[in-house]
Design a protein around this motif. Structure first.
Motif, PDB file in Angstrom:
ATOM      1  N   VAL A  41       0.420   2.539 -12.690  1.00  0.00           N
ATOM      2  CA  VAL A  41       1.313   3.613 -13.154  1.00  0.00           C
ATOM      3  C   VAL A  41       2.622   3.589 -12.364  1.00  0.00           C
ATOM      4  N   VAL A  42       2.537   3.360 -11.053  1.00  0.00           N
ATOM      5  CA  VAL A  42       3.745   3.249 -10.243  1.00  0.00           C
ATOM      6  C   VAL A  42       4.597   2.072 -10.715  1.00  0.00           C
ATOM      7  N   ALA A  43       3.965   0.935 -10.973  1.00  0.00           N
ATOM      8  CA  ALA A  43       4.703  -0.244 -11.451  1.00  0.00           C
ATOM      9  C   ALA A  43       5.391   0.052 -12.781  1.00  0.00           C
ATOM     10  N   TYR A  44       4.701   0.753 -13.678  1.00  0.00           N
ATOM     11  CA  TYR A  44       5.290   1.117 -14.962  1.00  0.00           C
ATOM     12  C   TYR A  44       6.510   2.019 -14.756  1.00  0.00           C
ATOM     13  N   ALA A  45       6.372   3.020 -13.885  1.00  0.00           N
ATOM     14  CA  ALA A  45       7.500   3.922 -13.623  1.00  0.00           C
ATOM     15  C   ALA A  45       8.694   3.149 -13.083  1.00  0.00           C
ATOM     16  N   ARG A  46       8.443   2.258 -12.160  1.00  0.00           N
ATOM     17  CA  ARG A  46       9.544   1.478 -11.578  1.00  0.00           C
ATOM     18  C   ARG A  46      10.189   0.571 -12.626  1.00  0.00           C
ATOM     19  N   ARG A  47       9.382  -0.024 -13.504  1.00  0.00           N
ATOM     20  CA  ARG A  47       9.939  -0.883 -14.573  1.00  0.00           C
ATOM     21  C   ARG A  47      10.813  -0.093 -15.529  1.00  0.00           C
ATOM     22  N   THR A  48      10.449   1.167 -15.767  1.00  0.00           N
ATOM     23  CA  THR A  48      11.191   1.975 -16.736  1.00  0.00           C
ATOM     24  C   THR A  48      12.297   2.806 -16.097  1.00  0.00           C
ATOM     25  N   GLY A  49      12.470   2.683 -14.781  1.00  0.00           N
ATOM     26  CA  GLY A  49      13.572   3.349 -14.106  1.00  0.00           C
ATOM     27  C   GLY A  49      13.319   4.795 -13.708  1.00  0.00           C
ATOM     28  N   VAL A  50      12.079   5.236 -13.755  1.00  0.00           N
ATOM     29  CA  VAL A  50      11.770   6.598 -13.332  1.00  0.00           C
ATOM     30  C   VAL A  50      11.611   6.595 -11.810  1.00  0.00           C
ATOM     31  N   PRO A  51      12.349   7.454 -11.112  1.00  0.00           N
ATOM     32  CA  PRO A  51      12.235   7.487  -9.649  1.00  0.00           C
ATOM     33  C   PRO A  51      10.818   7.851  -9.202  1.00  0.00           C
ATOM     34  N   VAL A  52      10.348   7.135  -8.190  1.00  0.00           N
ATOM     35  CA  VAL A  52       8.997   7.350  -7.661  1.00  0.00           C
ATOM     36  C   VAL A  52       9.099   7.711  -6.188  1.00  0.00           C
ATOM     37  N   THR A  53       8.436   8.788  -5.804  1.00  0.00           N
ATOM     38  CA  THR A  53       8.302   9.167  -4.402  1.00  0.00           C
ATOM     39  C   THR A  53       6.858   8.927  -4.005  1.00  0.00           C
ATOM     40  N   VAL A  54       6.642   8.000  -3.076  1.00  0.00           N
ATOM     41  CA  VAL A  54       5.284   7.682  -2.616  1.00  0.00           C
ATOM     42  C   VAL A  54       4.954   8.569  -1.435  1.00  0.00           C
ATOM     43  N   LEU A  55       3.811   9.246  -1.537  1.00  0.00           N
ATOM     44  CA  LEU A  55       3.333  10.118  -0.473  1.00  0.00           C
ATOM     45  C   LEU A  55       2.052   9.516   0.094  1.00  0.00           C
ATOM     46  N   TRP A  56       2.066   9.238   1.381  1.00  0.00           N
ATOM     47  CA  TRP A  56       0.880   8.695   2.038  1.00  0.00           C
ATOM     48  C   TRP A  56       1.085   8.816   3.538  1.00  0.00           C
ATOM     49  N   SER A  57       0.022   8.830   4.257  1.00  0.00           N
ATOM     50  CA  SER A  57       0.094   8.896   5.705  1.00  0.00           C
ATOM     51  C   SER A  57      -0.049   7.472   6.259  1.00  0.00           C
ATOM     52  N   PRO A  58       0.939   6.994   7.011  1.00  0.00           N
ATOM     53  CA  PRO A  58       0.865   5.635   7.530  1.00  0.00           C
ATOM     54  C   PRO A  58      -0.441   5.391   8.291  1.00  0.00           C
ATOM     55  N   GLY A  59      -1.057   4.277   8.000  1.00  0.00           N
ATOM     56  CA  GLY A  59      -2.295   3.900   8.661  1.00  0.00           C
ATOM     57  C   GLY A  59      -3.549   4.468   8.036  1.00  0.00           C
ATOM     58  N   ALA A  60      -3.432   5.442   7.122  1.00  0.00           N
ATOM     59  CA  ALA A  60      -4.618   6.013   6.468  1.00  0.00           C
ATOM     60  C   ALA A  60      -5.171   4.989   5.476  1.00  0.00           C
ATOM     61  N   ARG A  61      -6.465   4.825   5.491  1.00  0.00           N
ATOM     62  CA  ARG A  61      -7.133   3.852   4.607  1.00  0.00           C
ATOM     63  C   ARG A  61      -8.140   4.559   3.706  1.00  0.00           C
ATOM     64  N   ARG A  62      -8.147   4.160   2.441  1.00  0.00           N
ATOM     65  CA  ARG A  62      -9.155   4.659   1.518  1.00  0.00           C
ATOM     66  C   ARG A  62     -10.453   3.895   1.722  1.00  0.00           C
ATOM     67  N   SER A  63     -11.557   4.539   1.403  1.00  0.00           N
ATOM     68  CA  SER A  63     -12.860   3.861   1.546  1.00  0.00           C
ATOM     69  C   SER A  63     -13.127   2.938   0.378  1.00  0.00           C
ATOM     70  N   ILE A 101      -8.681  10.780  -1.303  1.00  0.00           N
ATOM     71  CA  ILE A 101      -7.618  10.818  -0.306  1.00  0.00           C
ATOM     72  C   ILE A 101      -8.303  11.007   1.047  1.00  0.00           C
ATOM     73  N   PRO A 102      -8.112  10.074   1.973  1.00  0.00           N
ATOM     74  CA  PRO A 102      -8.769  10.219   3.279  1.00  0.00           C
ATOM     75  C   PRO A 102      -8.330  11.493   3.993  1.00  0.00           C
ATOM     76  N   ALA A 103      -9.245  12.075   4.755  1.00  0.00           N
ATOM     77  CA  ALA A 103      -8.953  13.314   5.489  1.00  0.00           C
ATOM     78  C   ALA A 103      -7.714  13.157   6.371  1.00  0.00           C
ATOM     79  N   ALA A 104      -7.521  11.955   6.926  1.00  0.00           N
ATOM     80  CA  ALA A 104      -6.366  11.717   7.798  1.00  0.00           C
ATOM     81  C   ALA A 104      -5.039  11.836   7.046  1.00  0.00           C
ATOM     82  N   ALA A 105      -5.052  11.594   5.756  1.00  0.00           N
ATOM     83  CA  ALA A 105      -3.823  11.640   4.968  1.00  0.00           C
ATOM     84  C   ALA A 105      -3.566  13.011   4.333  1.00  0.00           C
ATOM     85  N   LEU A 106      -4.601  13.827   4.199  1.00  0.00           N
ATOM     86  CA  LEU A 106      -4.461  15.084   3.460  1.00  0.00           C
ATOM     87  C   LEU A 106      -3.373  16.027   3.982  1.00  0.00           C
ATOM     88  N   PRO A 107      -3.288  16.302   5.278  1.00  0.00           N
ATOM     89  CA  PRO A 107      -2.237  17.240   5.719  1.00  0.00           C
ATOM     90  C   PRO A 107      -0.824  16.789   5.355  1.00  0.00           C
TER      91      PRO A 107
END
Length: 159
Positions: free
Chosen positions: A137-159, A12-18
């Protein structure tokens, strides 16, 4: 008791951690009447989620992929954190062996999805880098109807 599971990136990039930390706290704190957390305790998002759950006095269940998991977690610090978190869990689910590590990770992700009321995904929205990754895993959850909350900081990029 409602169950919340986690899937997410190892790095998780430092910019996204907080914002990710704050959002995980909000997700775990928003559950009324108590909640149980499920995690595979992998490096990155899984361990972060597990630590926050324990800090919030949320019972934690470890879902262990069917492989020599601890040996593949990463360096000594990650393995030590894994052991500390595992010792604090109220329950442990050991999954059956899988033919490959990718299959084992994906099986653990699917098991979590199949046993939770909602999934928290620490995810940049990009496709999985390998079979069984966060995007799968997210795609599987969405296919099976399990609600998904995505947490990420806009613009943060992984290396």
């Amino acid at each position: 008791m409602p169950r919340i599971g986690v899937t997410g990136h190892r790095d998780i990039p430092a910019a996204a951690l907080p914002s990710v930390r704050s959002a995980i706290r909000a997700e775990l704190g928003d559950a009324t009447g108590g909640v149980e957390a499920l995690s595979s305790l992998a490096a990155g998002a899984d361990q972060l989620f597990a630590r926050i759950a324990l800090d919030c006095a949320v019972p934690l269940t470890a879902v262990i992929p069917g492989m020599d998991y601890e040996a593949h977690l990463g360096g000594d610090e990650v393995r030590a954190s894994y052991r500390r978190l595992l010792a604090s869990c109220v329950a442990r689910v050991d999954l059956p062996a899988e033919p490959t590590h990718e299959d084992a990770y994906y099986a653990a992700g699917r098991w979590i999805v199949d046993h939770v009321d909602r999934l928290v995904a620490v995810w940049d929205g990009r496709p999985a880098r390998g079979p069984g990754g966060t995007g799968d895993v997210v795609a599987y959850a969405r296919r099976t109807g399990v609600p998904v909350t995505v947490l990420w900081s806009p613009g943060a990029r992984r290396s």
